[in-house]
Structure formats: structure tokens, C-alpha cells
Write a protein that holds these residues in place. Structure first.
Motif, PDB file in Angstrom:
ATOM      1  N   ASP A 393       0.815  -1.208   0.000  1.00  0.00           N
ATOM      2  CA  ASP A 393       0.000   0.000   0.000  1.00  0.00           C
ATOM      3  C   ASP A 393       0.848   1.257   0.000  1.00  0.00           C
ATOM      4  N   ARG A 394       2.002   1.202   0.664  1.00  0.00           N
ATOM      5  CA  ARG A 394       2.869   2.375   0.751  1.00  0.00           C
ATOM      6  C   ARG A 394       3.800   2.512  -0.457  1.00  0.00           C
ATOM      7  N   THR A 395       3.851   1.505  -1.292  1.00  0.00           N
ATOM      8  CA  THR A 395       4.721   1.568  -2.481  1.00  0.00           C
ATOM      9  C   THR A 395       3.892   1.716  -3.754  1.00  0.00           C
ATOM     10  N   ILE A 396       3.260   0.652  -4.200  1.00  0.00           N
ATOM     11  CA  ILE A 396       2.501   0.732  -5.458  1.00  0.00           C
ATOM     12  C   ILE A 396       1.024   1.018  -5.217  1.00  0.00           C
ATOM     13  N   GLY A 397       0.586   0.973  -3.947  1.00  0.00           N
ATOM     14  CA  GLY A 397      -0.819   1.217  -3.634  1.00  0.00           C
ATOM     15  C   GLY A 397      -1.647  -0.043  -3.790  1.00  0.00           C
ATOM     16  N   MET A 398      -2.510  -0.292  -2.815  1.00  0.00           N
ATOM     17  CA  MET A 398      -3.364  -1.481  -2.864  1.00  0.00           C
ATOM     18  C   MET A 398      -4.748  -1.195  -3.434  1.00  0.00           C
ATOM     19  N   ARG A 399      -5.229   0.035  -3.249  1.00  0.00           N
ATOM     20  CA  ARG A 399      -6.610   0.327  -3.607  1.00  0.00           C
ATOM     21  C   ARG A 399      -6.720   1.131  -4.893  1.00  0.00           C
ATOM     22  N   VAL A 400      -7.822   0.916  -5.602  1.00  0.00           N
ATOM     23  CA  VAL A 400      -8.139   1.779  -6.737  1.00  0.00           C
ATOM     24  C   VAL A 400      -8.604   3.130  -6.206  1.00  0.00           C
ATOM     25  N   ASP A 401      -8.642   4.126  -7.068  1.00  0.00           N
ATOM     26  CA  ASP A 401      -9.130   5.439  -6.668  1.00  0.00           C
ATOM     27  C   ASP A 401     -10.600   5.361  -6.265  1.00  0.00           C
ATOM     28  N   GLU A 402     -11.004   6.286  -5.409  1.00  0.00           N
ATOM     29  CA  GLU A 402     -12.377   6.277  -4.929  1.00  0.00           C
ATOM     30  C   GLU A 402     -13.378   6.411  -6.062  1.00  0.00           C
ATOM     31  N   ASP A 403     -13.104   7.299  -7.019  1.00  0.00           N
ATOM     32  CA  ASP A 403     -14.017   7.467  -8.153  1.00  0.00           C
ATOM     33  C   ASP A 403     -14.119   6.180  -8.963  1.00  0.00           C
ATOM     34  N   ASP A 404     -12.993   5.488  -9.139  1.00  0.00           N
ATOM     35  CA  ASP A 404     -13.005   4.236  -9.892  1.00  0.00           C
ATOM     36  C   ASP A 404     -13.762   3.151  -9.144  1.00  0.00           C
ATOM     37  N   GLU A 405     -13.648   3.142  -7.831  1.00  0.00           N
ATOM     38  CA  GLU A 405     -14.395   2.165  -7.036  1.00  0.00           C
ATOM     39  C   GLU A 405     -15.893   2.407  -7.163  1.00  0.00           C
ATOM     40  N   ILE A 406     -16.289   3.664  -7.163  1.00  0.00           N
ATOM     41  CA  ILE A 406     -17.711   3.989  -7.274  1.00  0.00           C
ATOM     42  C   ILE A 406     -18.243   3.651  -8.659  1.00  0.00           C
ATOM     43  N   SER A 407     -17.485   3.975  -9.687  1.00  0.00           N
ATOM     44  CA  SER A 407     -17.956   3.729 -11.057  1.00  0.00           C
ATOM     45  C   SER A 407     -17.911   2.252 -11.414  1.00  0.00           C
ATOM     46  N   GLY A 408     -17.002   1.497 -10.814  1.00  0.00           N
ATOM     47  CA  GLY A 408     -16.955   0.062 -11.079  1.00  0.00           C
ATOM     48  C   GLY A 408     -15.561  -0.435 -11.393  1.00  0.00           C
ATOM     49  N   ILE A 409     -15.087  -1.369 -10.606  1.00  0.00           N
ATOM     50  CA  ILE A 409     -13.721  -1.851 -10.756  1.00  0.00           C
ATOM     51  C   ILE A 409     -13.539  -2.704 -12.010  1.00  0.00           C
ATOM     52  N   ASP A 410     -14.622  -3.295 -12.519  1.00  0.00           N
ATOM     53  CA  ASP A 410     -14.501  -4.118 -13.727  1.00  0.00           C
ATOM     54  C   ASP A 410     -14.008  -3.298 -14.915  1.00  0.00           C
ATOM     55  N   GLN A 411     -14.612  -2.134 -15.126  1.00  0.00           N
ATOM     56  CA  GLN A 411     -14.224  -1.290 -16.246  1.00  0.00           C
ATOM     57  C   GLN A 411     -12.813  -0.760 -16.058  1.00  0.00           C
ATOM     58  N   VAL A 412     -12.481  -0.387 -14.846  1.00  0.00           N
ATOM     59  CA  VAL A 412     -11.187   0.239 -14.582  1.00  0.00           C
ATOM     60  C   VAL A 412     -10.048  -0.758 -14.731  1.00  0.00           C
ATOM     61  N   GLU A 413     -10.200  -1.942 -14.145  1.00  0.00           N
ATOM     62  CA  GLU A 413      -9.110  -2.909 -14.097  1.00  0.00           C
ATOM     63  C   GLU A 413      -9.102  -3.890 -15.263  1.00  0.00           C
ATOM     64  N   HIS A 414     -10.265  -4.122 -15.878  1.00  0.00           N
ATOM     65  CA  HIS A 414     -10.335  -5.160 -16.904  1.00  0.00           C
ATOM     66  C   HIS A 414     -10.930  -4.693 -18.231  1.00  0.00           C
ATOM     67  N   ALA A 415     -11.415  -3.455 -18.282  1.00  0.00           N
ATOM     68  CA  ALA A 415     -11.991  -2.883 -19.509  1.00  0.00           C
ATOM     69  C   ALA A 415     -13.116  -3.736 -20.075  1.00  0.00           C
ATOM     70  N   GLU A 416     -13.878  -4.351 -19.182  1.00  0.00           N
ATOM     71  CA  GLU A 416     -14.987  -5.211 -19.587  1.00  0.00           C
ATOM     72  C   GLU A 416     -16.118  -5.081 -18.563  1.00  0.00           C
ATOM     73  N   THR A 417     -17.280  -5.585 -18.941  1.00  0.00           N
ATOM     74  CA  THR A 417     -18.386  -5.698 -17.996  1.00  0.00           C
ATOM     75  C   THR A 417     -18.906  -7.125 -18.049  1.00  0.00           C
ATOM     76  N   ALA A 418     -19.472  -7.568 -16.943  1.00  0.00           N
ATOM     77  CA  ALA A 418     -19.927  -8.950 -16.861  1.00  0.00           C
ATOM     78  C   ALA A 418     -21.129  -9.221 -17.755  1.00  0.00           C
ATOM     79  N   TYR A 419     -21.971  -8.221 -17.930  1.00  0.00           N
ATOM     80  CA  TYR A 419     -23.208  -8.411 -18.677  1.00  0.00           C
ATOM     81  C   TYR A 419     -23.366  -7.288 -19.691  1.00  0.00           C
ATOM     82  N   ASP A 420     -23.796  -7.652 -20.889  1.00  0.00           N
ATOM     83  CA  ASP A 420     -24.045  -6.669 -21.949  1.00  0.00           C
ATOM     84  C   ASP A 420     -25.550  -6.617 -22.200  1.00  0.00           C
ATOM     85  N   PHE A 421     -26.159  -5.530 -21.760  1.00  0.00           N
ATOM     86  CA  PHE A 421     -27.609  -5.395 -21.898  1.00  0.00           C
ATOM     87  C   PHE A 421     -28.014  -4.611 -23.148  1.00  0.00           C
ATOM     88  N   SER A 422     -27.031  -4.167 -23.919  1.00  0.00           N
ATOM     89  CA  SER A 422     -27.359  -3.287 -25.042  1.00  0.00           C
ATOM     90  C   SER A 422     -28.178  -3.987 -26.108  1.00  0.00           C
TER      91      SER A 422
END
Length: 452
Positions: A393-422
Motif C-alpha cells: 500500500d505504501r509503495t505501489i498502492g493497494m486500492r483503486v481510486d475512490e471514483d473508480d471504485e464507485i464507477s466500477g472496478i470491472d471497467q477500470v481494471e479489466h476494460a470489460e463488464t460482466a453483462y451486456d444489456f445493449s
């Protein structure tokens, strides 16, 4: 795991095709538990974190497999050094092992034992991931796994199961991983979450499971795979001990599920699917260390006690303010502690060893040994895991940014979503038509769906 067997040259075992085939099947069953865990955890999180939860389990299959081949098997099961670690240069890269070389005292090849134990090493850090849902960088998680299995899991596996390991020599009974797997993972989860903190909105926002069918599927796969996890840990079934463990696994799991549901009904007024799945897992956890030492009636007691204790424990995070996202501490740590200590009460002395528990005339001796094993592993894993998380946590950081956590970690970390409803439904887009306003109302067009 069974203790090492000393044999004379004339009595040396020969390869058993039956035991070898049985252990290969058990290894595959244990491997299946990691994808099962991924589904179990994946269904319990919100939609925006589903893929991340799946990946936190699947990445363990990649990282731990390579580390195990390179040096993990040698550290865990090599020649004892000071009762705390093992080493055997022939095990490095698995390069010095003959294809027909037998594991010491048994009728299966070293390769088969190594791959069976590999699957235990894979799932243990994956268990930790459920406590960290929604908020950990994937790169940091991958690095944490690498460090954690090296300095925590491999040494602890040697303590508990390696010939010469100090808990092994003390006589601690852990048939298939109550200390080395479940207490180890549960304590590590607690150590990490105390460092990285709570999710945004903890105790404020609803964080309900997005797919209970996925949770039930995952629980079913875990239950299925656990027969290999437990029964296979005797490394064969020539004497019937593995069969007893198979029966006790089923019995304790059923008892724990019923006990959890009963507690839930009395406490909250409902029988929930999440409670059924969680109760089953609690029973599987508790019988893992104890199933080779107790009778089927004892297994009922172990499962029922663990089911109630774990159901009670999952609420502690709200009382004490630690954010254990998917109740790894409440189920795996508490269930592992319960199952390990209950050996000291319910061991019959007539299954895997002659050690007897308090209720079978053995006094407090075995209970004392079990307590030493429980609290040694708990303390070591808790402290070292917290230190590793703090350093990352003190070197590379353990947590994603707060905004990214709120918007969704799937998009931020994997550039995907589990379900496509379009494109849900796959048919023509619905058409709308205006309807006439009712008398006396403003003539604002109203729309209604027209079937395509």
C-alpha cells in the motif's frame, strides 16, 4: 494429511494404479474448486465488480502454479530445516523427480502428490480475495499473492504437513487444511482489510449479491470438489480412512447448512439461499481438519456447531467496523478455528490415529495441541499478511481510486463488464405510438409499447 510412514526395504510400497488414478481424480476435483469459488464470490458482489472477483480467483491458478513448480513444493515438502521450512534441490522445477518415483511411504508417484498439493496452494490465496471485493488493484493483488504464498503459505504448509514441521511433530491433527488453508486464509484476510480499510459506502449503501443463482452454482461446485479435497488427503483408500472422510464431509456439510438456516430463521425470520450456500461452506470448512478423527455422529456435531458459530460471526464486522466484504473471516477463519478445536472434543481414536478427544476419554491433551496449532497459524498469518499489505500500500498502492471504485472496478481494471444489456432480447427495437389524451387532461403524448 497422513503422517509419514517408515518402511523397511523389503516392505517398500509399490506403485498402485488404483491409488494413483484416484489421486489424479481428486486433484482435478480440487482444481475445480477454484473456479467454483470464483462463481461463489462473483455472485455475491455487485454487478460492477463481478469480473474482478472472478479474476482474483483465476489469477491464482496461474501465479501459484508457476511458483509451486519453481520452489513452492520444495519449501513446503522438502527436507526439513529447523522445523520451520523444507528444501530439496531435486524438487526445484520438479526437475530431479523420476516419473515412477514414489512419494515417501505411499503408493503414488511424487508427481501425483505434488500436483494434488498444488491445488491446495492455489485455492488458499483465492479464498482471501472475497474479503477485499470492490476495491483492490489487480496488479497489487497479483503481487500480494506472489509474496504471500512464498512467506506464509509454503512455510505454514510445512509446519502442518511436512515431515519435521513443528506442528506436525507436536501432533496437531489437520486432516486436509483447517489450519494451513482456512485459518491461514481467514487470518490473512483480516490482516489485509485492517490495512486497506473499508469500501466506499460500507454500512450505508446496499451491497447485496447481484446473482444468487451464481452463488448457489459456486457453492455446489465447492461441495462437489471438496470430496476430492478431503477424501483425497489420505493419499489413497487402502484402509478405509478416506471413505470415512468422504462420508463425514457430506454429513457435516448438511448439518451446518441446516443449522445456519435454523439460526437465520430464528434471528431474521427467513430461510435464504445465501444462508444455505454460506452454511454449506461453513460445514465444509469445519470438517476439513476434523473429518478423519471423528465419527459420523461427531461430524453432525461439528457441522451444526460451526453452522451456528459462523452465522453469528458474519455480523461481527458491523459491530467492530472491519469490512470483510464476503465474510471470509466469519466463515473460513471462524469455521477453521471451530473445526480444528472440536477435534480435541470429538476425536474417537479409531479413525486416522489413536488420539482421543475430551468426550472419548482423552482428556485435554489433544485439545491443547489443537489450540497451539490454531493460534500459531492465526497469529503468524495475520501479522505477516498485514505487513505485506502495508508495504504494498505504501509503495505501489493497494486500492483503486475512490471514483473508480464507485464507477466500477470491472471497467477500470479489466476494460470489460460482466453483462451486456445493449442487445438484450435480440429482436427488433420496440416501437411507440401516441395515445389520445383522456378528457379533461393536458394533451401530452403518452407512449405504449407495441410488440414487434
Amino acid at each position: 494429511m497422513p503422517p509419514g510412514i517408515t518402511t523397511l526395504a523389503a516392505d517398500a510400497p509399490t506403485l498402485s494404479a488404483a491409488n494413483t488414478g484416484f489421486m489424479l481424480i481428486c486433484s482435478a476435483l480440487v482444481m475445480l474448486m477454484t473456479p467454483g469459488l470464483a462463481f461463489f464470490y462473483g455472485g455475491m458482489v455487485r454487478v460492477k465488480s463481478t469480473l474482478n472477483m472472478l479474476m482474483m480467483s483465476f489469477i491464482s491458478l496461474g501465479i501459484v502454479t508457476i511458483l509451486w513448480v519453481l520452489y513452492g513444493f520444495s519449501l513446503a515438502f522438502g527436507t526439513d530445516i529447523g522445523s520451520v521450512i523444507g528444501w530439496n534441490s531435486d524438487y526445484v522445477g520438479l526437475s530431479g523427480i523420476g516419473i515412477t518415483q514414489l512419494w515417501d511411504g505411499y503408493t503414488i508417484p511424487v508427481y501425483v502428490f505434488a500436483v494434488f498439493q498444488l491445488m491446495f496452494a492455489v485455492i488458499t490465496p483465492a479464498l482471501i480475495s472475497g474479503a477485499l471485493a470492490d476495491r483492490v488493484k489487480f496488479t497489487s493483488w497479483a503481487l500480494f499473492i506472489t509474496l504471500w504464498v512464498t512467506v506464509v503459505y509454503f512455510p505454514v504448509a510445512h509446519w502442518v504437513w511436512g515431515a519435521g514441521g513443528w506442528l506436525f511433530e507436536l501432533g496437531v491433527i489437520d486432516f486436509a487444511g483447517g489450519t494451513a488453508v482456512h485459518i491461514n486464509a481467514g487470518a490473512a484476510a483480516l490482516g489485509v482489510i485492517l490495512v486497506i480499510g473499508k469500501r466506499v459506502g460500507f454500512k450505508k449503501d446496499p451491497m447485496r449479491p447481484h446473482s444468487l443463482p451464481l452463488v448457489m452454482l459456486g457453492a455446489g461446485l465447492l461441495w462437489f470438489g471438496w470430496f476430492g479435497f478431503n477424501a483425497g488427503s489420505w493419499l489413497g483408500n487402502d484402509d478405509g480412512v478416506g471413505a470415512v472422510m468422504f462420508v463425514n464431509t457430506q454429513v457435516a456439510t448438511a448439518a451446518a447448512m441446516l443449522a445456519w438456516l435454523g439460526y437465520e430463521k430464528l434471528r431474521h425470520g427467513s430461510f435464504t439461499t445465501l444462508g444455505a450456500a454460506s452454511g454449506a461452506v461453513a460445514g465444509l470448512v469445519a470438517i476439513t481438519p476434523s473429518g478423519g478423527a471423528v465419527s459420523p455422529l461427531g461430524a453432525i456435531a461439528v457441522g451444526a456447531i460451526a453452522g451456528v458459530l459462523c452465522a453469528m460471526a458474519v455480523g461481527l464486522k458491523y459491530r467492530f467496523g472491519y469490512d470483510d466484504s464476503l465474510d471470509v473471516v466469519g466463515v473460513h477463519l471462524v469455521g477453521g478455528v471451530a473445526g480444528s478445536l472440536l477435534v480435541g472434543f470429538f476425536a474417537t481414536g479409531g479413525v486416522q490415529s489413536d488420539a482421543k478427544g475430551l468426550f472419548y476419554g482423552g482428556g485435554l491433551d489433544q485439545l491443547g495441541k489443537q489450540a497451539v496449532g490454531v493460534f500459531a497459524v492465526l497469529a503468524y498469518s495475520l501479522v505477516v499478511s498485514a505487513i505485506l499489505a502495508f508495504l504494498l500500500d505504501r509503495t505501489i498502492g493497494m486500492r483503486v481510486d475512490e471514483d473508480d471504485e464507485i464507477s466500477g472496478i470491472d471497467q477500470v481494471e479489466h476494460a470489460e463488464t460482466a453483462y451486456d444489456f445493449s442487445g438484450a432480447g435480440g429482436g427488433a427495437a420496440p416501437r411507440t405510438t401516441a395515445s389520445a389524451p383522456a378528457p379533461g387532461t393536458t394533451a401530452t403524448p403518452q407512449t405504449k409499447k407495441v410488440d414487434a
